[in-house]
Design a protein around this motif. Structure first.
Motif, PDB file in Angstrom:
ATOM      1  N   ARG A  61     -30.939 -13.516  11.042  1.00  0.00           N
ATOM      2  CA  ARG A  61     -31.651 -13.423   9.770  1.00  0.00           C
ATOM      3  C   ARG A  61     -33.100 -13.814  10.061  1.00  0.00           C
ATOM      4  O   ARG A  61     -33.360 -14.632  10.938  1.00  0.00           O
ATOM      5  CB  ARG A  61     -31.020 -14.426   8.796  1.00  0.00           C
ATOM      6  CG  ARG A  61     -31.501 -14.371   7.381  1.00  0.00           C
ATOM      7  CD  ARG A  61     -30.779 -15.428   6.550  1.00  0.00           C
ATOM      8  NE  ARG A  61     -29.388 -15.116   6.266  1.00  0.00           N
ATOM      9  CZ  ARG A  61     -28.975 -14.223   5.379  1.00  0.00           C
ATOM     10  NH1 ARG A  61     -29.848 -13.550   4.656  1.00  0.00           N
ATOM     11  NH2 ARG A  61     -27.684 -13.999   5.202  1.00  0.00           N
ATOM     12  N   THR A 191     -29.741 -23.934  21.854  1.00  0.00           N
ATOM     13  CA  THR A 191     -29.905 -24.443  20.489  1.00  0.00           C
ATOM     14  C   THR A 191     -31.337 -24.227  20.000  1.00  0.00           C
ATOM     15  O   THR A 191     -31.953 -25.107  19.420  1.00  0.00           O
ATOM     16  CB  THR A 191     -29.544 -25.944  20.435  1.00  0.00           C
ATOM     17  OG1 THR A 191     -30.315 -26.635  21.428  1.00  0.00           O
ATOM     18  CG2 THR A 191     -28.068 -26.181  20.680  1.00  0.00           C
ATOM     19  N   THR A 194     -32.192 -19.107  17.505  1.00  0.00           N
ATOM     20  CA  THR A 194     -31.040 -18.213  17.514  1.00  0.00           C
ATOM     21  C   THR A 194     -29.733 -18.995  17.495  1.00  0.00           C
ATOM     22  O   THR A 194     -28.844 -18.739  16.666  1.00  0.00           O
ATOM     23  CB  THR A 194     -31.077 -17.308  18.773  1.00  0.00           C
ATOM     24  OG1 THR A 194     -32.287 -16.552  18.746  1.00  0.00           O
ATOM     25  CG2 THR A 194     -29.893 -16.378  18.833  1.00  0.00           C
ATOM     26  N   ARG A 214     -29.311 -28.305  25.582  1.00  0.00           N
ATOM     27  CA  ARG A 214     -30.182 -28.912  26.606  1.00  0.00           C
ATOM     28  C   ARG A 214     -31.317 -29.672  25.913  1.00  0.00           C
ATOM     29  O   ARG A 214     -31.559 -30.821  26.193  1.00  0.00           O
ATOM     30  CB  ARG A 214     -30.734 -27.842  27.553  1.00  0.00           C
ATOM     31  CG  ARG A 214     -31.450 -28.438  28.742  1.00  0.00           C
ATOM     32  CD  ARG A 214     -31.665 -27.435  29.851  1.00  0.00           C
ATOM     33  NE  ARG A 214     -32.560 -26.347  29.462  1.00  0.00           N
ATOM     34  CZ  ARG A 214     -32.851 -25.319  30.248  1.00  0.00           C
ATOM     35  NH1 ARG A 214     -32.297 -25.216  31.442  1.00  0.00           N
ATOM     36  NH2 ARG A 214     -33.669 -24.386  29.844  1.00  0.00           N
ATOM     37  N   THR A 215     -31.983 -28.979  24.968  1.00  0.00           N
ATOM     38  CA  THR A 215     -33.070 -29.639  24.234  1.00  0.00           C
ATOM     39  C   THR A 215     -32.716 -29.674  22.760  1.00  0.00           C
ATOM     40  O   THR A 215     -32.598 -28.621  22.126  1.00  0.00           O
ATOM     41  CB  THR A 215     -34.395 -28.868  24.421  1.00  0.00           C
ATOM     42  OG1 THR A 215     -34.666 -28.781  25.820  1.00  0.00           O
ATOM     43  CG2 THR A 215     -35.543 -29.572  23.731  1.00  0.00           C
ATOM     44  N   LYS A 333     -42.415 -26.846  19.515  1.00  0.00           N
ATOM     45  CA  LYS A 333     -41.555 -25.714  19.881  1.00  0.00           C
ATOM     46  C   LYS A 333     -41.374 -24.966  18.577  1.00  0.00           C
ATOM     47  O   LYS A 333     -41.498 -25.548  17.498  1.00  0.00           O
ATOM     48  CB  LYS A 333     -40.193 -26.193  20.401  1.00  0.00           C
ATOM     49  CG  LYS A 333     -40.295 -26.886  21.756  1.00  0.00           C
ATOM     50  CD  LYS A 333     -38.940 -27.158  22.339  1.00  0.00           C
ATOM     51  CE  LYS A 333     -38.536 -26.017  23.248  1.00  0.00           C
ATOM     52  NZ  LYS A 333     -37.346 -26.340  24.066  1.00  0.00           N
ATOM     53  N   ARG A 334     -41.076 -23.698  18.621  1.00  0.00           N
ATOM     54  CA  ARG A 334     -40.952 -22.913  17.390  1.00  0.00           C
ATOM     55  C   ARG A 334     -39.950 -23.597  16.465  1.00  0.00           C
ATOM     56  O   ARG A 334     -38.790 -23.776  16.835  1.00  0.00           O
ATOM     57  CB  ARG A 334     -40.553 -21.497  17.756  1.00  0.00           C
ATOM     58  CG  ARG A 334     -39.920 -20.635  16.707  1.00  0.00           C
ATOM     59  CD  ARG A 334     -40.825 -20.340  15.517  1.00  0.00           C
ATOM     60  NE  ARG A 334     -40.468 -19.082  14.885  1.00  0.00           N
ATOM     61  CZ  ARG A 334     -39.389 -18.884  14.137  1.00  0.00           C
ATOM     62  NH1 ARG A 334     -38.534 -19.854  13.943  1.00  0.00           N
ATOM     63  NH2 ARG A 334     -39.170 -17.702  13.609  1.00  0.00           N
TER      64      ARG A 334
HETATM   65  O1  N01 Z   1     -34.593 -18.840  22.248  1.00  0.00           O
HETATM   66  P1  N01 Z   1     -35.216 -20.269  22.643  1.00  0.00           P
HETATM   67  P2  N01 Z   1     -34.110 -18.336  20.822  1.00  0.00           P
HETATM   68  N1  N01 Z   1     -28.893 -24.092  30.275  1.00  0.00           N
HETATM   69  O2  N01 Z   1     -35.900 -20.033  23.949  1.00  0.00           O
HETATM   70  C1  N01 Z   1     -31.441 -23.045  26.014  1.00  0.00           C
HETATM   71  C2  N01 Z   1     -37.525 -16.124  17.507  1.00  0.00           C
HETATM   72  N2  N01 Z   1     -36.402 -16.093  16.618  1.00  0.00           N
HETATM   73  O3  N01 Z   1     -33.505 -17.003  21.023  1.00  0.00           O
HETATM   74  O4  N01 Z   1     -35.047 -25.667  25.080  1.00  0.00           O
HETATM   75  C3  N01 Z   1     -28.839 -24.661  29.072  1.00  0.00           C
HETATM   76  O5  N01 Z   1     -35.983 -20.859  21.565  1.00  0.00           O
HETATM   77  C4  N01 Z   1     -32.800 -23.603  25.699  1.00  0.00           C
HETATM   78  O6  N01 Z   1     -32.908 -24.940  26.119  1.00  0.00           O
HETATM   79  P3  N01 Z   1     -34.384 -25.546  26.425  1.00  0.00           P
HETATM   80  C5  N01 Z   1     -38.258 -17.437  17.350  1.00  0.00           C
HETATM   81  O7  N01 Z   1     -39.621 -17.242  17.518  1.00  0.00           O
HETATM   82  C6  N01 Z   1     -36.655 -15.805  15.352  1.00  0.00           C
HETATM   83  O8  N01 Z   1     -33.334 -19.369  20.124  1.00  0.00           O
HETATM   84  O9  N01 Z   1     -35.081 -24.516  27.298  1.00  0.00           O
HETATM   85  N3  N01 Z   1     -29.576 -24.274  28.031  1.00  0.00           N
HETATM   86  C7  N01 Z   1     -32.819 -23.419  24.193  1.00  0.00           C
HETATM   87  O10 N01 Z   1     -32.057 -24.387  23.549  1.00  0.00           O
HETATM   88  C8  N01 Z   1     -37.651 -18.236  18.439  1.00  0.00           C
HETATM   89  O11 N01 Z   1     -38.362 -19.354  18.839  1.00  0.00           O
HETATM   90  C9  N01 Z   1     -35.641 -15.765  14.477  1.00  0.00           C
HETATM   91  O12 N01 Z   1     -34.113 -26.819  27.099  1.00  0.00           O
HETATM   92  C10 N01 Z   1     -30.427 -23.267  28.231  1.00  0.00           C
HETATM   93  C11 N01 Z   1     -32.134 -22.078  24.032  1.00  0.00           C
HETATM   94  O13 N01 Z   1     -31.336 -21.884  25.194  1.00  0.00           O
HETATM   95  C12 N01 Z   1     -37.526 -17.195  19.508  1.00  0.00           C
HETATM   96  O14 N01 Z   1     -37.054 -16.062  18.824  1.00  0.00           O
HETATM   97  C13 N01 Z   1     -34.348 -16.034  14.873  1.00  0.00           C
HETATM   98  C14 N01 Z   1     -30.541 -22.612  29.465  1.00  0.00           C
HETATM   99  C15 N01 Z   1     -33.105 -20.941  23.945  1.00  0.00           C
HETATM  100  O15 N01 Z   1     -33.919 -21.143  22.842  1.00  0.00           O
HETATM  101  C16 N01 Z   1     -36.553 -17.524  20.602  1.00  0.00           C
HETATM  102  O16 N01 Z   1     -35.434 -18.178  20.031  1.00  0.00           O
HETATM  103  C17 N01 Z   1     -34.109 -16.328  16.179  1.00  0.00           C
HETATM  104  C18 N01 Z   1     -29.731 -23.076  30.518  1.00  0.00           C
HETATM  105  N4  N01 Z   1     -29.807 -22.539  31.735  1.00  0.00           N
HETATM  106  C19 N01 Z   1     -35.144 -16.333  17.048  1.00  0.00           C
HETATM  107  N5  N01 Z   1     -31.475 -21.638  29.336  1.00  0.00           N
HETATM  108  C20 N01 Z   1     -35.913 -15.376  13.130  1.00  0.00           C
HETATM  109  O17 N01 Z   1     -36.967 -15.358  12.587  1.00  0.00           O
HETATM  110  C21 N01 Z   1     -31.912 -21.689  28.080  1.00  0.00           C
HETATM  111  N6  N01 Z   1     -31.280 -22.667  27.405  1.00  0.00           N
HETATM  112  C22 N01 Z   1     -34.734 -14.968  12.500  1.00  0.00           C
END
Ligand code: N01
Length: 542
Positions: A61, A191, A194, A214-215, A333-334
């Motif tokens: 969403r 976390t 998404t 992780r974070t 962070k976003r």
């Molecule tokens: O990706 P992220 P996302 N082992 O990179 C973890 C947009 N968005 O898809 O923070 C364990 O933010 C990683 O951990 P860390 C929005 O701009 C918009 O959630 O790197 N964990 C983190 O927790 C957003 O910011 C909307 O320590 C691992 C997660 O995976 C951007 O997209 C909705 C790992 C990644 O979080 C990206 O969001 C959703 C590992 N090896 C997204 N590698 C809307 O507007 C990664 N992680 C709807």
């Protein structure tokens, strides 16, 4: 040879646009229907929608409110479309983009299932030669990358993934068929925005959901709801005001950042302001005070408020402690928004694993192993984000003048002027490219601003019989320094592990990529460059 749409031949066009998301669709309309250029969109997916075509994970969403997550260039589109909820869900956004594409008759110039693998500039002919995965060749004078900022999925290289006996999915490459979680043990890694959206939905049907964090992250409730008839009427009647507002605010949302500072009000007043913003919900929380992103002590008050909320919601103290071990200032962070994310950890069928304390070591045929335990799963969900902003461009073999590859040009990080163009790559434009506000804004507004600028730029070149445009190295150097200085004046660098810096991808050069100076200010900078005869760019006749 001229075809139906003014095509010079089956594969030669004035403009090639890569990507059929918000950016590509509007760019096609602008170049084809406003300037009369033969233009085609090359899209890897089998449908339009870009980011929203791929990100169809449970709970997907938008975090922007629906009434501003739309094109504002056309009154007709605005009056004929009506959103149903405060935040649009992924299927509704795809329906909206289908509506726009049909209304503007765009589909006849969109080639679906056409993934671009290379784009090479031939200086003698002033032409881009673009090749697709299927080996088809296209040629054009102008190449516009409308490839999105968050479209290159990051699947971490965890040893053993290929040995996993169950199903696994990345949220950004979600299958079109429904994934059945009922009765299944599910492991979710990640976390971010998404993961925070997906976990509550997966938990509703899975036998058990294990979230690997992780974070830890802050999150504010979305308070999503159906839109009332009154609100829909307000949107219909006030579109001119809304357009003006979203084009004037820092983040291109329909809210202004408050003028007051955190310590200008009493602790009690501050609590009441945060409480009201929490109750209202959404991204507007960060607009409570003007100094949240520049003063750490001020930011701490918001961070403490949000951590206290988590402690109140989550019943198990150990889980609450793991969720509140947040090591970055709020908003650096976003900031995600959620529907029952923290409440999800009160369910019997959900557990949280701290992989900062006990990292994931490998994936086995049965599940995931960390340094201290082994977990068995039927399904693993990677909510692990993207190789953001530069990833989608670097995935293609893009070569500019003298064969200069984009990999070489960006060896130490992205190098652009205004996030719009790269020195050495004439007539290549990057919509919401690195160095522009992009991901820090409500994207459709940033996209419209870029598309309008690019369209005006090409129109001006044609009116003046100019063949090519590219930025000077000096302008790109100065812009890069300015983008960096602007970020450094905020708390943003304190979240060292953010994807804004490229820190989530091993080996990626660390550089803060988006411009934090605000959308409205950025618009003026771009307009000024154009009105001063495209200052910072070199333009050449044939
Ligand atoms: O990706 P992220 P996302 N082992 O990179 C973890 C947009 N968005 O898809 O923070 C364990 O933010 C990683 O951990 P860390 C929005 O701009 C918009 O959630 O790197 N964990 C983190 O927790 C957003 O910011 C909307 O320590 C691992 C997660 O995976 C951007 O997209 C909705 C790992 C990644 O979080 C990206 O969001 C959703 C590992 N090896 C997204 N590698 C809307 O507007 C990664 N992680 C709807």
């Amino acid at each position: 040879m001229t075809g139906n749409n003014g095509h010079k031949s089956a594969s030669r066009f004035d403009a090639l646009i890569i990507g059929a998301g918000f950016a590509g669709l509007y760019q096609l309309h602008s170049l084809r229907d406003k300037l009369g250029l033969s233009s085609v969109v090359l899209e890897a997916g089998d449908g339009i929608g870009g980011t929203w075509y791929w990100n169809r994970y449970p709970g997907a969403r938008c975090d922007s409110e629906s009434h501003v997550y739309a094109y504002y260039f056309s009154d007709e589109l605005l009056t004929e479309w009506e959103w149903t909820e405060r935040y649009p869900a992924q299927p509704e956004i795809v329906r909206y983009l289908e509506f726009v594409a049909n209304k503007l008759d765009l589909k006849r110039d969109i080639r679906l299932g056409t993934r671009v693998v290379s784009a090479h500039y031939l200086e003698d002919e002033n032409r881009w030669i673009v090749t697709t995965e299927g080996g088809t060749r296209f040629e054009a004078t102008y190449l516009i990358a409308a490839t999105g900022c968050l479209s290159a999925a990051n699947i971490p290289a965890i040893p053993g993934l290929e040995s996993f006996d169950g199903e696994w999915y990345h949220t950004g490459q979600w299958p079109h068929e429904e994934v059945e979680f009922r009765g299944k043990a599910v492991g979710q890694i990640g976390t971010g925005s998404t993961g925070i959206q997906a976990a509550p939905v997966i938990a509703q049907t899975a036998k058990h959901l294990t979230v690997f964090q992780r974070t830890p992250n802050f999150s504010v409730p979305a308070h999503n709801r159906p839109l009332s008839a009154d609100f829909k009427q307000y949107v219909r009647e006030s579109r001119a005001e809304i357009r003006k507002l979203i084009r004037s605010t820092t983040n291109a949302h329909a809210f202004k950042i408050s003028d007051r500072k955190v310590f200008d009000v009493s602790a009690q007043e501050r609590e009441a302001i945060y409480e009201a913003a929490w109750e209202k919900g959404g991204l507007e929380f960060r607009a409570c005070f003007q100094d949240l992103m520049i003063d750490k002590a001020a930011n701490d008050t918001a961070a403490d408020f949000l951590k206290n909320k988590i402690r109140k919601i989550v019943k198990d103290p150990e889980t609450a402690a793991t969720l509140t071990k947040i090591d970055h200032p709020y908003g650096t962070k976003r900031p995600p928004i959620d529907t029952d994310y923290f409440e999800t950890f009160n369910r019997e069928n959900v557990s949280l694993i701290d992989v900062r304390a006990n990292p994931i070591t490998r994936i086995t045929p049965r599940g995931i192993e960390t340094t201290d335990a082994a977990y068995e799963f039927d399904i693993i969900v990677f909510a692990t984000g993207f190789d953001a902003i530069t990833g989608p461009l670097l995935k293609m073999d893009i070569r500019g003048r003298d064969g200069l590859s984009i990999h070489k040009a960006w060896e130490t990080g992205p190098w652009t002027y205004l996030g719009l163009q790269i020195p050495g790559f004439p007539n290549l434009f990057t919509i919401t490219g690195p160095g522009s506000p992009s991901v820090l804004t409500n994207m459709p507004v940033a996209i419209e601003q870029h598309v309008d600028w690019i369209t005006d730029c090409i129109a001006d070149m044609r009116n003046n019989d100019l063949a090519r445009i590219e930025p000077t190295a000096a302008a790109a150097d100065a812009w890069g320094e300015y983008v960096n200085e602007t970020a450094s004046a905020t708390l943003m660098p304190q979240a060292g592990h953010s994807w804004y810096h490229g820190a989530n991808i091993p080996g990626k050069p660390l550089k803060f990529m988006p411009y934090v100076g605000g959308m409205a200010h950025y618009r003026t900078i771009c307009d000024d460059a154009a009105s001063r005869g495209y200052e910072g760019f070199t333009r050449q006749a044939r």
